[in-house]
Design a protein around this motif. Sequence first.
Motif, mmCIF file in Angstrom:
data_model
loop_
_atom_site.group_PDB
_atom_site.id
_atom_site.type_symbol
_atom_site.label_atom_id
_atom_site.label_comp_id
_atom_site.label_asym_id
_atom_site.label_seq_id
_atom_site.Cartn_x
_atom_site.Cartn_y
_atom_site.Cartn_z
ATOM 1 N N GLU A 103 0.834 -1.206 0.000
ATOM 2 C CA GLU A 103 0.000 0.000 0.000
ATOM 3 C C GLU A 103 0.867 1.254 0.000
ATOM 4 O O GLU A 103 0.576 2.239 -0.693
ATOM 5 N N ASP A 112 -3.171 4.924 -10.309
ATOM 6 C CA ASP A 112 -4.317 4.046 -10.050
ATOM 7 C C ASP A 112 -3.945 2.579 -10.235
ATOM 8 O O ASP A 112 -4.460 1.701 -9.545
ATOM 9 N N THR A 113 -3.050 2.310 -11.195
ATOM 10 C CA THR A 113 -2.665 0.944 -11.536
ATOM 11 C C THR A 113 -1.167 0.884 -11.796
ATOM 12 O O THR A 113 -0.613 1.783 -12.438
ATOM 13 N N GLU A 143 -5.353 -10.098 -4.568
ATOM 14 C CA GLU A 143 -6.472 -9.225 -4.224
ATOM 15 C C GLU A 143 -6.363 -7.898 -4.974
ATOM 16 O O GLU A 143 -7.343 -7.403 -5.545
ATOM 17 N N TYR A 144 -5.169 -7.335 -4.952
ATOM 18 C CA TYR A 144 -4.949 -6.060 -5.640
ATOM 19 C C TYR A 144 -5.094 -6.233 -7.147
ATOM 20 O O TYR A 144 -5.561 -5.336 -7.849
ATOM 21 N N LYS A 146 -7.125 -8.350 -8.643
ATOM 22 C CA LYS A 146 -8.567 -8.428 -8.926
ATOM 23 C C LYS A 146 -9.224 -7.056 -8.873
ATOM 24 O O LYS A 146 -10.207 -6.796 -9.574
ATOM 25 N N GLN A 147 -8.665 -6.177 -8.044
ATOM 26 C CA GLN A 147 -9.184 -4.811 -7.950
ATOM 27 C C GLN A 147 -8.736 -3.929 -9.116
ATOM 28 O O GLN A 147 -9.179 -2.787 -9.234
ATOM 29 N N ARG A 149 -5.639 -2.883 -9.533
ATOM 30 C CA ARG A 149 -4.546 -1.999 -9.127
ATOM 31 C C ARG A 149 -3.184 -2.540 -9.545
ATOM 32 O O ARG A 149 -2.198 -1.804 -9.545
#
Length: 392
Positions: A103, A112-113, A143-144, A146-147, A149
Amino acid sequence: MQYRRFGRTDLPMPIFSCGGMRYQYKWQDKALSEIPEDNQKNLEATIRRGLDLGITHIETARGYGTSELQLGQILPKLPRDRFIIQTKVSPQADPEVFRQNLETSLQNLQLDTIDLLGIHGINTQEIIHQTVRPGGCLDVAREYQKQGRIRFIGFSTHGPTDIITQAIETGEFDYVNLHWYYINQRNWPAIEAAQRHDVGVFIISPSDKGGQLYKPPQKLVDLCAPLSPMVFNDLFCLSHPQVHTLSLGAACPSDFDEHLKVLSLLDRADEVLTPILSRLQEAAIATFGENWYKTWHVGLPTPEATPNQINIHTILWLRNLALAYDLVEYAKMRYNLLGNGSHWFPGNKAHNLKVDLAPCLANSPHADIIPDLLREADQLLGGQEVKRLSQS
């Protein structure tokens, strides 16, 4: 600039990448207010120069001190389709610590990505397990992903070839950052594994770890003529299509210039390389004899299987480079890192060699002479301890 498909990511990867570990202000985290204006201006000029040359891949890491934070001051100002950004975050036994560090990286970069996330330093069996186990660091990264990011997940490594190959063969990673260059070709089987699994291949630090080629000894200059040692090494690496990009740790805008000479040579690499490769081999054989040149590495134990965890392979390799090519300064730097590099550069020096090496050298054709060569190497190369840059 030329581009190569970066494995199954399908990203058009420039054959040179802009590595982010030389232009930052500090190797430790600092507040943005502490970063001198001239340092930030130099970083931004280096990034813009790289992009103007078509070097669209920018690579950094959470462990590179202020690098991410400083990049976050320029990258959001650029058109997002102009660059591919990669950062790397070290795995942790506690995946929540990994999450916090990831993070921080994303916040620093202010994007953003990110295109590529590298799990930084998969160097041991234990680290592979703690990364890919259910609920481990890789699950956090997914997880990130899939989001939206993170686009692709790979890993970086300074580990032994079998560990690198094992990590590739998990099938979990889209690319790998590893060491491979003329003076150190041990990881070729890992590159072949990457090709089988359609994994992108990024070569770490070919000009620095590849022999400090920005300040080569005269003997190496002569052997590589008419190319500079740096251009020779670039061309050697890129003549293998399994290699997709070389990291250039540019500290200022002009640091790209010498590397650009490779572009006009790629379509005739074999013609240009053949006489240089012959001279380098002949110089080594003239120094050691053909038998040692071809078999010195056979049957050597790992540091873990050696008394006092002496890294026999690395010590003999560094001795070879110092004597055959006058790479003494490079060999001293690497030798004196032994004992202080943890799993990034494992094993110890051969100082105070008072142990019986005969059992661990039972499979070496040179078992009778290696102890004396280790003592000679320690006398030639030993000196003040060296720390990794991130420890300085």
